[in-house]
Design a protein around this motif. Structure first.
Motif, PDB file in Angstrom:
ATOM      1  N   ASP A  78      -9.670   0.075 -24.823  1.00 45.69           N
ATOM      2  CA  ASP A  78      -9.501   0.875 -23.094  1.00 45.69           C
ATOM      3  C   ASP A  78      -8.209   0.388 -22.480  1.00 45.69           C
ATOM      4  OD1 ASP A  78     -11.702   2.935 -23.578  1.00 45.69           O
ATOM      5  OD2 ASP A  78     -13.094   1.335 -22.973  1.00 45.69           O
ATOM      6  N   CYS A  79      -8.309  -0.875 -22.399  1.00 45.21           N
ATOM      7  CA  CYS A  79      -6.992  -1.438 -21.840  1.00 45.21           C
ATOM      8  C   CYS A  79      -5.506  -0.943 -22.172  1.00 45.21           C
ATOM      9  CB  CYS A  79      -6.945  -2.820 -22.156  1.00 45.21           C
ATOM     10  SG  CYS A  79      -6.397  -3.887 -20.859  1.00 45.21           S
ATOM     11  N   MET A  80      -5.527  -0.670 -23.573  1.00 41.97           N
ATOM     12  CA  MET A  80      -4.209  -0.200 -24.354  1.00 41.97           C
ATOM     13  C   MET A  80      -4.077   1.068 -23.783  1.00 41.97           C
ATOM     14  SD  MET A  80      -3.802   0.031 -28.261  1.00 41.97           S
ATOM     15  CE  MET A  80      -2.642   1.155 -29.017  1.00 41.97           C
ATOM     16  N   VAL A  81      -5.279   2.135 -23.639  1.00 40.33           N
ATOM     17  CA  VAL A  81      -5.334   3.410 -23.287  1.00 40.33           C
ATOM     18  C   VAL A  81      -4.671   3.489 -21.763  1.00 40.33           C
ATOM     19  CG1 VAL A  81      -6.534   5.396 -22.948  1.00 40.33           C
ATOM     20  CG2 VAL A  81      -6.662   4.406 -24.863  1.00 40.33           C
ATOM     21  N   SER A  82      -5.440   2.656 -20.929  1.00 43.70           N
ATOM     22  CA  SER A  82      -5.276   2.589 -19.442  1.00 43.70           C
ATOM     23  C   SER A  82      -3.582   2.289 -19.358  1.00 43.70           C
ATOM     24  CB  SER A  82      -5.794   1.670 -18.858  1.00 43.70           C
ATOM     25  OG  SER A  82      -5.812   1.680 -17.640  1.00 43.70           O
ATOM     26  N   PHE A  83      -3.173   1.259 -20.067  1.00 44.73           N
ATOM     27  CA  PHE A  83      -1.975   0.769 -19.944  1.00 44.73           C
ATOM     28  C   PHE A  83      -0.593   1.718 -20.186  1.00 44.73           C
ATOM     29  CE2 PHE A  83       0.638  -3.727 -20.204  1.00 44.73           C
ATOM     30  CZ  PHE A  83       1.083  -3.260 -19.417  1.00 44.73           C
ATOM     31  N   TYR A  84      -1.140   2.660 -21.185  1.00 45.05           N
ATOM     32  CA  TYR A  84      -0.184   3.851 -22.031  1.00 45.05           C
ATOM     33  C   TYR A  84       0.014   4.998 -20.702  1.00 45.05           C
ATOM     34  CZ  TYR A  84       1.341   7.959 -24.230  1.00 45.05           C
ATOM     35  OH  TYR A  84       2.151   9.026 -24.489  1.00 45.05           O
ATOM     36  N   HIS A  85      -1.073   5.231 -20.084  1.00 49.11           N
ATOM     37  CA  HIS A  85      -0.889   6.217 -19.154  1.00 49.11           C
ATOM     38  C   HIS A  85      -0.422   5.456 -17.594  1.00 49.11           C
ATOM     39  CE1 HIS A  85      -2.901   9.256 -21.238  1.00 49.11           C
ATOM     40  NE2 HIS A  85      -3.855   8.466 -21.422  1.00 49.11           N
ATOM     41  N   PHE A  86      -0.488   4.370 -17.550  1.00 41.58           N
ATOM     42  CA  PHE A  86       0.258   3.560 -16.403  1.00 41.58           C
ATOM     43  C   PHE A  86       1.662   3.533 -16.737  1.00 41.58           C
ATOM     44  CE2 PHE A  86       1.469  -0.253 -14.142  1.00 41.58           C
ATOM     45  CZ  PHE A  86       1.384   0.265 -12.650  1.00 41.58           C
ATOM     46  N   TYR A  87       2.137   3.223 -17.825  1.00 42.34           N
ATOM     47  CA  TYR A  87       3.434   3.230 -18.438  1.00 42.34           C
ATOM     48  C   TYR A  87       4.175   4.323 -18.220  1.00 42.34           C
ATOM     49  CZ  TYR A  87       5.100  -1.179 -20.734  1.00 42.34           C
ATOM     50  OH  TYR A  87       5.549  -2.554 -21.027  1.00 42.34           O
ATOM     51  N   ARG A  88       3.159   5.569 -18.515  1.00 46.44           N
ATOM     52  CA  ARG A  88       3.931   6.964 -18.407  1.00 46.44           C
ATOM     53  C   ARG A  88       4.243   6.929 -16.968  1.00 46.44           C
ATOM     54  NH1 ARG A  88       1.766  11.566 -19.599  1.00 46.44           N
ATOM     55  NH2 ARG A  88      -0.262  10.879 -18.937  1.00 46.44           N
ATOM     56  N   MET A  89       3.403   6.829 -16.035  1.00 42.99           N
ATOM     57  CA  MET A  89       3.678   7.071 -14.618  1.00 42.99           C
ATOM     58  C   MET A  89       4.413   6.169 -13.840  1.00 42.99           C
ATOM     59  SD  MET A  89       1.539   5.315 -12.212  1.00 42.99           S
ATOM     60  CE  MET A  89      -0.023   4.934 -11.492  1.00 42.99           C
ATOM     61  N   CYS A  90       4.424   4.660 -14.001  1.00 41.66           N
ATOM     62  CA  CYS A  90       5.261   3.675 -13.362  1.00 41.66           C
ATOM     63  C   CYS A  90       6.614   3.750 -13.841  1.00 41.66           C
ATOM     64  CB  CYS A  90       4.472   2.315 -13.848  1.00 41.66           C
ATOM     65  SG  CYS A  90       5.296   0.978 -12.902  1.00 41.66           S
ATOM     66  N   GLN A  91       7.505   3.971 -12.777  1.00 39.72           N
ATOM     67  CA  GLN A  91       8.940   4.442 -13.041  1.00 39.72           C
ATOM     68  C   GLN A  91       9.654   2.993 -13.155  1.00 39.72           C
ATOM     69  OE1 GLN A  91       9.894   7.437 -13.732  1.00 39.72           O
ATOM     70  NE2 GLN A  91       7.429   7.880 -13.631  1.00 39.72           N
ATOM     71  N   VAL A  92       9.054   2.052 -12.955  1.00 35.62           N
ATOM     72  CA  VAL A  92       9.728   0.717 -13.026  1.00 35.62           C
ATOM     73  C   VAL A  92       9.256  -0.297 -14.161  1.00 35.62           C
ATOM     74  CG1 VAL A  92      10.278   0.585 -10.505  1.00 35.62           C
ATOM     75  CG2 VAL A  92       8.018  -0.471 -11.354  1.00 35.62           C
ATOM     76  N   LEU A  93       8.685   0.574 -15.348  1.00 31.39           N
ATOM     77  CA  LEU A  93       8.374  -0.114 -16.461  1.00 31.39           C
ATOM     78  C   LEU A  93       9.120   0.688 -17.459  1.00 31.39           C
ATOM     79  CD1 LEU A  93       4.726  -0.603 -16.316  1.00 31.39           C
ATOM     80  CD2 LEU A  93       6.464  -2.233 -16.527  1.00 31.39           C
ATOM     81  N   PRO A  94       9.447   0.326 -18.746  1.00 35.44           N
ATOM     82  CA  PRO A  94      10.245   0.905 -19.620  1.00 35.44           C
ATOM     83  C   PRO A  94       9.592   2.237 -20.093  1.00 35.44           C
ATOM     84  CG  PRO A  94       9.876  -1.192 -20.263  1.00 35.44           C
ATOM     85  CD  PRO A  94       9.218  -1.243 -19.077  1.00 35.44           C
ATOM     86  N   ASN A  95      10.072   3.260 -20.591  1.00 30.73           N
ATOM     87  CA  ASN A  95       9.477   4.523 -21.064  1.00 30.73           C
ATOM     88  C   ASN A  95       8.719   4.181 -22.339  1.00 30.73           C
ATOM     89  OD1 ASN A  95       8.988   6.992 -22.208  1.00 30.73           O
ATOM     90  ND2 ASN A  95      10.656   7.589 -21.043  1.00 30.73           N
ATOM     91  N   PRO A  96       7.244   4.521 -22.333  1.00 31.52           N
ATOM     92  CA  PRO A  96       6.402   3.909 -23.585  1.00 31.52           C
ATOM     93  C   PRO A  96       6.614   4.806 -24.899  1.00 31.52           C
ATOM     94  CG  PRO A  96       5.163   5.373 -22.181  1.00 31.52           C
ATOM     95  CD  PRO A  96       6.516   5.115 -21.511  1.00 31.52           C
TER      96      PRO A  96
END
Ligand code: A3P
Length: 289
Positions: free
Chosen positions: A128-146
């Motif tokens: 679940d952590c991995m899934v949540s992080f994936y969606h966070f990565y998609r929306m968080c513009q200051v992280l690299p593109n997942p």
């Protein structure tokens, strides 16, 4: 396409601004009465933070409502010049302080250990952590593109995401739980029995609140309440940092969403890797409620 790249400290990928500010972070002076909220990203940091905040204010919603959540308990590793860094913010806070970190044990500023601070660790099951992080990565513009889910799957299991490997992070904090003042909580337990878990936190903080106050805290820190509250749902953060039209910060807040993302083959492979990496620990996660 985003320009953002992670940098590394001792093999752990971190936000570049954090790495650029590393000497200030490492020399941070903790105080003996500091309480540090520790999590791997997407494990329920915001949730536990709001619980701690409500307990700190004795369940006084009015008091809790006055500040936007991300300003309340600074991340010690946070940095975005020219704004004051997490360390600057912590230094300006009156004691007793409540601070946050996503750092693994080996990167924590040493002063926390020497001051025997209190740590509140929240762990969430890896999938679940991995899934949540994936969606966070998609929306968080200051992280690299997942990239795609399949690409991100590899990045995550190889520990090449921000803050490093889930496996190492959780194991690291779990292994030292008896040596320091650590309250180790699980996201899944908080979902199942929030009242009981909130009472543990209360005790740990040395607070004794009436049952009706505890019930109020349970209600106010529910996913639905926090999703609707502009002070806890990150809606005040500019779109250039978090684009919540891609995925909301308060996304689903459930146990078991991994089943909607993992293919059968990915699940088998993940279980195998999990067995290897977590071999020998007594950690046990609940994967569905
Ligand atoms: P999902 O993406 O699975 O919905 P963090 O605060 O560590 O970044 O973690 C964010 C995750 O915690 C998100 O998970 C978010 O929805 C969930 N979350 C936040 N507040 C919550 C609450 N009150 N109850 C349950 N889950 C919550």
């Amino acid at each position: 396409s985003r320009q953002t790249k992670l940098k590394e400290v001792a093999g752990i990928p971190l936000r570049d601004s954090t790495v650029d500010n590393w000497s200030q972070i490492q020399t941070f002076k903790a105080k003996p009465d500091d309480l540090l909220i520790c999590t791997y990203p997407k494990s329920g940091t915001t949730w536990i933070q709001e619980i701690v905040n409500m307990i700190e204010q004795n369940g006084d919603v009015e008091k809790c409502q006055r500040t936007i959540i991300q300003h309340r308990h600074p991340f010690i590793e946070w940095a975005r010049p020219p704004q004051p860094s997490g360390v600057d913010k912590a230094n300006a806070m009156p004691a007793p302080r409540i601070l946050r970190t996503h750092l693994p044990t080996q990167l924590l500023p040493p002063s926390f250990w020497t001051n025997n601070c209190k740590y509140l660790y929240v762990a969430r099951n890896a999938k679940d952590c991995m899934v949540s992080f994936y969606h966070f990565y998609r929306m968080c513009q200051v992280l690299p593109n997942p990239g795609t889910w399949n690409e991100y799957f590899e990045t995550f299991i190889n520990g090449k995401v921000s803050c490093g490997s889930w496996f190492d992070h959780v194991k690291g904090w779990w292994e030292i739980r008896d040596r320091y003042q650590i309250l180790f909580l699980f996201y899944e337990d908080m979902k199942r029995d929030p009242k009981r878990e909130i009472q543990k936190v209360m005790q740990f903080m040395g607070k004794n609140l009436d049952e009706e106050v505890v019930d109020k805290i349970v209600l106010e820190t529910s996913f639905e309440k926090m999703k609707d509250n502009p002070l806890t749902n990150f809606s005040t953060i500019p779109k250039t940092i978090m684009d919540q039209s891609i995925s909301p910060f308060m996304r689903k807040g459930i146990v078991g969403d991994w089943k909607n993302h993992f293919t059968v083959a990915q699940n088998e492979r993940f279980d195998e890797i999990y067995e290897q990496k977590m071999d020998g620990t007594s950690l046990n996660f609940c994967m569905e409620l």
